[in-house]
Design a protein around this motif. Structure first.
Motif, PDB file in Angstrom:
ATOM      1  N   ALA A  44      13.620 -11.340   9.649  1.00 38.19           N
ATOM      2  CA  ALA A  44      12.504 -11.284   8.692  1.00 38.19           C
ATOM      3  C   ALA A  44      11.369 -10.420   9.239  1.00 38.19           C
ATOM      4  O   ALA A  44      10.744  -9.646   8.502  1.00 38.19           O
ATOM      5  N   MET A  45      11.109 -10.541  10.522  1.00 40.19           N
ATOM      6  CA  MET A  45      10.057  -9.712  11.129  1.00 40.19           C
ATOM      7  C   MET A  45      10.464  -8.239  11.119  1.00 40.19           C
ATOM      8  O   MET A  45       9.660  -7.353  10.807  1.00 40.19           O
ATOM      9  N   LEU A  46      11.720  -7.998  11.447  1.00 39.53           N
ATOM     10  CA  LEU A  46      12.168  -6.601  11.520  1.00 39.53           C
ATOM     11  C   LEU A  46      12.218  -5.937  10.147  1.00 39.53           C
ATOM     12  O   LEU A  46      12.227  -4.712  10.053  1.00 39.53           O
ATOM     13  N   ASP A  47      12.234  -6.757   9.108  1.00 41.60           N
ATOM     14  CA  ASP A  47      12.228  -6.195   7.755  1.00 41.60           C
ATOM     15  C   ASP A  47      10.825  -5.837   7.271  1.00 41.60           C
ATOM     16  O   ASP A  47      10.665  -5.225   6.216  1.00 41.60           O
ATOM     17  N   ARG A  48       9.821  -6.251   8.017  1.00 37.49           N
ATOM     18  CA  ARG A  48       8.436  -5.981   7.587  1.00 37.49           C
ATOM     19  C   ARG A  48       8.063  -4.508   7.807  1.00 37.49           C
ATOM     20  O   ARG A  48       8.640  -3.839   8.661  1.00 37.49           O
ATOM     21  N   PRO A  49       7.063  -4.059   7.065  1.00 37.05           N
ATOM     22  CA  PRO A  49       6.509  -2.732   7.386  1.00 37.05           C
ATOM     23  C   PRO A  49       5.871  -2.771   8.777  1.00 37.05           C
ATOM     24  O   PRO A  49       5.378  -3.819   9.209  1.00 37.05           O
ATOM     25  N   VAL A  50       5.883  -1.642   9.451  1.00 34.96           N
ATOM     26  CA  VAL A  50       5.457  -1.608  10.851  1.00 34.96           C
ATOM     27  C   VAL A  50       4.087  -0.921  10.998  1.00 34.96           C
ATOM     28  O   VAL A  50       3.867   0.153  10.438  1.00 34.96           O
ATOM     29  N   VAL A  51       3.202  -1.574  11.745  1.00 30.67           N
ATOM     30  CA  VAL A  51       1.929  -0.955  12.123  1.00 30.67           C
ATOM     31  C   VAL A  51       1.963  -0.699  13.628  1.00 30.67           C
ATOM     32  O   VAL A  51       2.038  -1.636  14.424  1.00 30.67           O
ATOM     33  N   GLY A  52       1.937   0.564  14.008  1.00 27.56           N
ATOM     34  CA  GLY A  52       1.834   0.914  15.417  1.00 27.56           C
ATOM     35  C   GLY A  52       0.390   0.725  15.884  1.00 27.56           C
ATOM     36  O   GLY A  52      -0.547   1.023  15.153  1.00 27.56           O
ATOM     37  N   ILE A  53       0.225   0.199  17.073  1.00 27.98           N
ATOM     38  CA  ILE A  53      -1.127  -0.015  17.625  1.00 27.98           C
ATOM     39  C   ILE A  53      -1.217   0.780  18.925  1.00 27.98           C
ATOM     40  O   ILE A  53      -0.485   0.501  19.876  1.00 27.98           O
ATOM     41  N   VAL A  54      -2.074   1.771  18.919  1.00 27.59           N
ATOM     42  CA  VAL A  54      -2.203   2.637  20.098  1.00 27.59           C
ATOM     43  C   VAL A  54      -3.041   1.905  21.146  1.00 27.59           C
ATOM     44  O   VAL A  54      -4.233   1.662  20.957  1.00 27.59           O
TER      45      VAL A  54
END
Ligand code: FES
Length: 574
Positions: A44-54
């Motif tokens: 379920a987590m891997l299906d979410r949209p991803v926000v990269g945090i620098v």
């Protein structure tokens, strides 16, 4: 725990973006997921949209000491909004920690940021920066990558109450050091001051480069309004981080890309704000580089037009009295932008997608001690002017708001230093032939030199003059000055000496004329003599390899933001 097949997740979003080139994208995604699952993520987590945090936390970067807790707060915001937060490291640049200078590595940080934003799978990003070069580098990288991104800054440090005054990096550092050099502050006292100048987490506490860049990022629209100046140690800073995470998720649903935010009009707004802040000269180079990634040109002659019609309204060190915590409490950027609103393009949007005019509907609270009314400005004209002439055919910069007006019109003898080593060897020589009326000139310190365009433009007053009470002299160079410094200092002379500019031909004893009124800077040497000197001049030898060689081959001059030629944008949007 669910076990969806790889094909069940939306393509081209989240982890499915930019799959590695194995020649079989389904296999690449299957492999990526299986390795991601080794980190314990549910499907379920891997299906979410991803926000990269620098994540630019580093033991070398005191200004970024709070980045670990900011990352946690951003993650909270992303998770609560339905995204998958993915922090990742990039280069971290801290001013006093880097040799020859952090500027030498700004473009490397920008390249790193751009590469990681585009190579890794993410739908949006939160960029955590703060110290002088990190925010420009991140904005340059984000503009080139052009994925939705929110800038988050670590925020300014708090000033330290100390024996009846307040101290903060780094205007007070310089004030005390100048007094120490002049012999009015003892060795013991300077040691005591050293431990009181920076006592909390955060970036320098005055309107130096880091603070100026935060205000500029807020004006451009990459930081939500009101978030740029929150002190590093205030709980609101963590709430701003949480909100940045949530906002990044919203940007995936309703994308607003850096290319929509950073336009010719928002760049002009940022120039107005730079002038009204009495902001750092470095910010002009950085803004030029950021704009250059979009093909937007910052014209130094137009800067003078803007400067003549933009008052300095912010009364902070190094030009005034206050610190960044005062600016924030006084209303911060919402108050300043409100005061400037009739001078600004109001249709520019920010990361929320809302035009500036709509974000400035209500008059905000303002404390006039630090953010002046237009009718009672700190100065009726802007903090910076550009100068042109035979010594600076493509321009030079003077921060007039931090300079001595009685030195603005001056023709005098030049005392020329060939480079940083020559300066260090001779400036305090008791036999140095120098008077307070001379113009100190430093050459061979631009971006093409091994010196890397350091903040050495604040040439020290020769100690024999400092001890005699001289506080300011006209000084000029092809390098930069810290945003926390002050004095009648001409910077960024372009082309620099190492690029074959006339500055490289200047010699001690030449006469130089500075006119702030006429915006001119001239080397008063006959053309035939300059030609003779040019015949003897040769360009510096290029480093053999590595980043230094890439810089020597690619770096542009100050009027083009000192970006690498190969990284500039080519479009000219409006
Ligand atoms: Fe990092 Fe001044 S040293 S902001």
């Amino acid at each position: 725990m669910t076990h969806n097949s790889p094909k069940s997740s939306p393509q081209k979003q989240g982890l499915a973006r930019n799959t590695a080139n194995y020649g079989d994208s389904d296999f690449a995604l299957y492999l990526r997921r299986s390795f991601a699952k080794s980190m314990g993520y549910s499907q379920a987590m891997l299906d979410r949209p991803v926000v990269g945090i620098v994540d630019t936390g580093s033991a070398y970067n005191n200004c970024h000491r709070t980045v670990p807790e900011l990352v946690e707060a951003v993650k909270r915001g992303v998770l609560a909004a339905g995204g998958l937060p993915m922090p990742f490291p990039t280069i971290s640049l801290c001013e006093p920690s880097l040799f020859p200078t952090s500027m030498h590595y700004r473009n490397l940080a920008a390249l790193d940021t751009e590469a990681m934003l585009t190579a890794q799978p993410m739908d949006a990003a939160v960029l955590i920066g703060g110290c002088d070069k990190t925010v420009p580098a991140q904005l340059m990288g984000a503009v080139s990558a052009d994925i939705p991104a929110v800038q988050l800054v670590t925020g300014p440090m708090l000033a330290t109450p100390f024996q009846g005054e307040r101290l903060s990096a780094c205007t007070d550092c310089r004030r005390y050091w100048a007094a120490y050099r002049a012999g009015t502050v003892s060795q013991e006292r300077i040691g005591e001051i050293e431990g009181r100048l920076a006592t909390t987490a955060g970036t320098c506490g005055v309107m130096g480069t880091a603070s100026t860049m935060a205000c500029i990022a807020e004006t451009l629209g990459m930081i939500p309004l009101g978030h740029g100046s929150i002190p590093a140690v205030h709980a609101d800073r963590l709430r701003a981080a949480e909100e940045a995470g949530a906002l990044a998720v919203r940007l995936i649903e309703n994308p607003v890309k850096p290319s929509q935010i950073i336009t010719a009009r928002s760049v002009e707004n940022a120039l107005r704000v730079l002038l009204a802040l009495g902001g750092s000269t470095n910010a002009l180079i950085h803004l030029t580089a950021i704009a250059g990634r979009r093909g937007v040109k910052v014209d130094l002659r137009h800067l003078n037009v803007l400067s003549d019609s933009t008052p300095v309204l912010v009364d902070l060190k190094p030009t005034g009295d206050g610190y960044m915590e005062d600016f924030h409490a006084a209303g911060g950027m919402p108050a300043l932008l409100w005061e400037l609103r009739d001078l600004l393009h109001q249709d520019t949007i920010d990361v929320t997608g809302v035009p500036l005019g709509q974000r400035l509907r209500e008059p905000p609270f303002v404390d006039r001690r630090y953010i002046r009314h237009r009718d009672e400005p700190v100065s009726p004209v802007g903090g910076l002017v550009s100068l042109f002439g035979s010594l600076a055919p493509r321009g030079a910069i003077l921060k007039r708001s931090a300079a001595t007006p009685s030195l603005f019109e001056k023709e005098s003898r030049a005392l020329v230093f060939d480079g940083l080593e020559d300066l260090a060897n001779r400036i305090d020589d008791p036999t140095l032939d120098v008077s307070a009326d001379d113009i100190l000139v430093l050459k061979n310190a631009g971006s093409l030199t091994p010196a890397g365009m350091p903040e050495a433009g604040y040439l020290p007053i020769p100690s024999k003059l400092a001890r005699a009470g001289v506080k300011d002299m006209v000084r000029m160079s092809d390098c930069r000055m810290s945003g926390t410094a002050f004095g009648t200092i001409v910077l960024h002379i372009t082309p620099e000496a190492a690029a074959g500019g006339p500055l490289g031909l200047a010699e001690s004893g030449d006469r130089i004329r500075l006119s702030v009124k006429d915006r001119t800077l001239d080397l008063l040497v006959p053309a035939e003599e300059l030609e003779r000197r040019r015949d003897r001049w040769s360009p510096p030898t290029k480093p053999a390899r590595g980043w230094d060689r890439i810089i020597a081959d690619q770096v542009l001059q100050a009027d083009e933001g000192c970006d690498l030629a190969v990284l500039r944008g080519s479009s000219v949007p409006s």
